[in-house]
Motif scaffolding. Structure first.
Motif, mmCIF file in Angstrom:
data_model
loop_
_atom_site.group_PDB
_atom_site.id
_atom_site.type_symbol
_atom_site.label_atom_id
_atom_site.label_comp_id
_atom_site.label_asym_id
_atom_site.label_seq_id
_atom_site.Cartn_x
_atom_site.Cartn_y
_atom_site.Cartn_z
ATOM 1 N N VAL A 55 32.918 47.017 33.329
ATOM 2 C CA VAL A 55 33.141 48.422 33.008
ATOM 3 C C VAL A 55 31.875 49.076 32.457
ATOM 4 O O VAL A 55 31.542 50.199 32.810
ATOM 5 N N HIS A 56 31.171 48.374 31.583
ATOM 6 C CA HIS A 56 30.029 48.955 30.885
ATOM 7 C C HIS A 56 28.687 48.356 31.284
ATOM 8 O O HIS A 56 27.662 48.712 30.706
ATOM 9 N N GLY A 57 28.663 47.431 32.222
ATOM 10 C CA GLY A 57 27.448 46.697 32.537
ATOM 11 C C GLY A 57 26.434 47.484 33.347
ATOM 12 O O GLY A 57 26.757 48.429 34.048
ATOM 13 N N ALA A 58 25.203 47.061 33.205
ATOM 14 C CA ALA A 58 24.119 47.621 34.007
ATOM 15 C C ALA A 58 23.969 46.759 35.264
ATOM 16 O O ALA A 58 24.279 45.571 35.239
ATOM 17 N N PRO A 59 23.503 47.340 36.358
ATOM 18 C CA PRO A 59 23.435 46.591 37.630
ATOM 19 C C PRO A 59 22.704 45.258 37.555
ATOM 20 O O PRO A 59 23.114 44.306 38.200
ATOM 21 N N TYR A 60 21.651 45.148 36.758
ATOM 22 C CA TYR A 60 20.912 43.891 36.719
ATOM 23 C C TYR A 60 21.765 42.735 36.207
ATOM 24 O O TYR A 60 21.460 41.582 36.441
ATOM 25 N N ARG A 61 22.833 43.019 35.517
ATOM 26 C CA ARG A 61 23.689 41.995 34.945
ATOM 27 C C ARG A 61 24.556 41.315 36.002
ATOM 28 O O ARG A 61 25.194 40.320 35.718
ATOM 29 N N PHE A 62 24.601 41.824 37.196
ATOM 30 C CA PHE A 62 25.501 41.292 38.209
ATOM 31 C C PHE A 62 24.806 40.311 39.147
ATOM 32 O O PHE A 62 25.230 40.100 40.268
ATOM 33 N N SER A 63 23.743 39.671 38.655
ATOM 34 C CA SER A 63 23.011 38.711 39.481
ATOM 35 C C SER A 63 23.776 37.398 39.659
ATOM 36 O O SER A 63 23.422 36.587 40.493
ATOM 37 N N ASP A 64 24.808 37.185 38.865
ATOM 38 C CA ASP A 64 25.605 35.956 38.980
ATOM 39 C C ASP A 64 27.095 36.306 39.053
ATOM 40 O O ASP A 64 27.865 36.011 38.158
ATOM 41 N N PRO A 65 27.518 36.941 40.167
ATOM 42 C CA PRO A 65 28.911 37.391 40.276
ATOM 43 C C PRO A 65 29.936 36.259 40.214
ATOM 44 O O PRO A 65 31.089 36.493 39.855
ATOM 45 N N ALA A 66 29.544 35.034 40.504
ATOM 46 C CA ALA A 66 30.489 33.915 40.434
ATOM 47 C C ALA A 66 31.042 33.759 39.026
ATOM 48 O O ALA A 66 32.177 33.316 38.846
ATOM 49 N N ARG A 67 30.265 34.154 38.024
ATOM 50 C CA ARG A 67 30.702 34.037 36.634
ATOM 51 C C ARG A 67 31.996 34.813 36.388
ATOM 52 O O ARG A 67 32.850 34.398 35.611
ATOM 53 N N PHE A 68 32.163 35.935 37.073
ATOM 54 C CA PHE A 68 33.351 36.752 36.852
ATOM 55 C C PHE A 68 34.624 36.070 37.353
ATOM 56 O O PHE A 68 35.716 36.420 36.934
ATOM 57 N N SER A 69 34.488 35.079 38.230
ATOM 58 C CA SER A 69 35.677 34.335 38.668
ATOM 59 C C SER A 69 36.266 33.537 37.512
ATOM 60 O O SER A 69 37.430 33.138 37.566
ATOM 61 N N LEU A 70 35.497 33.328 36.450
ATOM 62 C CA LEU A 70 35.993 32.591 35.297
ATOM 63 C C LEU A 70 36.859 33.459 34.394
ATOM 64 O O LEU A 70 37.482 32.958 33.469
ATOM 65 N N ALA A 71 36.927 34.760 34.661
ATOM 66 C CA ALA A 71 37.821 35.627 33.889
ATOM 67 C C ALA A 71 39.268 35.365 34.283
ATOM 68 O O ALA A 71 40.134 35.223 33.424
ATOM 69 N N HIS A 72 39.529 35.292 35.597
ATOM 70 C CA HIS A 72 40.914 35.178 36.070
ATOM 71 C C HIS A 72 41.114 34.161 37.183
ATOM 72 O O HIS A 72 42.142 34.185 37.852
ATOM 73 N N GLY A 73 40.179 33.275 37.402
ATOM 74 C CA GLY A 73 40.362 32.222 38.389
ATOM 75 C C GLY A 73 40.441 32.738 39.811
ATOM 76 O O GLY A 73 39.945 33.810 40.126
ATOM 77 N N GLY A 74 41.086 31.950 40.661
ATOM 78 C CA GLY A 74 41.194 32.319 42.068
ATOM 79 C C GLY A 74 42.505 31.863 42.667
ATOM 80 O O GLY A 74 43.047 30.826 42.281
ATOM 81 N N LYS A 75 42.990 32.621 43.626
ATOM 82 C CA LYS A 75 44.285 32.301 44.234
ATOM 83 C C LYS A 75 44.254 30.977 44.995
ATOM 84 O O LYS A 75 45.289 30.401 45.271
#
Length: 169
Positions: A55-75
């Motif tokens: 929500v509040h992040g700057a674009p440079y912070r999204f260099s490791d999008p796999a990390r966000f899968s640790l918020a809610h896992g995967g189906k």
């Protein structure tokens, strides 16, 4: 990446450890002050720490999008089954924050901004477990958090695998 599984090389671990540490420090004992929503546990705060970054992040912070899968896992259970209790509570907090912001009451959105800031501050110095240990912990707790994947509900360690699971409502 050219692979589906989440690997430690796909994640900036200091960022992940910052999210986890800020969730621990902002745990449920003072959560009403943090997000003004009672009854949310530390696992949901951890997911919110990651969501707040989106929500509040700057674009440079999204260099490791796999990390966000640790918020809610995967189906598909990668990196672990979706913890539906955490997922539902995260949605509830975000809906409440957005709804109140539309009414001019921005306390919850401000709390999410502070949570993001705290995660960023902590990632500079905090360390923690390896990705393998984090995922193993999620898998161990999955049945307690309503873990589900396309393969079904997660079973606890004391469940007889030969018997079908009963689902509450």
């Amino acid at each position: 990446p050219a692979h589906h599984d989440v690997r430690e090389s796909d994640i900036v671990m200091r960022r992940l450890h910052g999210n986890i540490a800020s969730a621990i420090e902002s745990g449920p004992k003072d959560f009403p002050e943090l997000l003004l929503v009672p009854g949310v546990g530390p696992r949901t705060v951890r997911a919110l720490a990651m969501v707040s970054e989106v929500v509040h992040g700057a674009p440079y912070r999204f260099s490791d999008p796999a990390r966000f899968s640790l918020a809610h896992g995967g189906k598909d259970r990668h990196p672990f089954p979706v913890p539906l209790k955490v997922f539902d509570e995260t949605i509830s907090v975000l809906k409440s924050a957005v709804g109140k912001a539309k009414l001019g009451r921005n306390e919850e959105l401000e709390a999410l901004r502070r949570l993001d800031g705290e995660s960023r501050r902590m990632e500079r110095y905090v360390t923690g477990p390896s990705l393998k240990e984090i995922v193993a912990g999620e898998m161990d707790q999955s049945h307690l958090l309503g873990g589900r994947s396309v393969f079904g509900w997660e079973k606890g360690p004391d469940v007889d695998a030969s018997k079908p699971l009963k689902k509450d409502a």
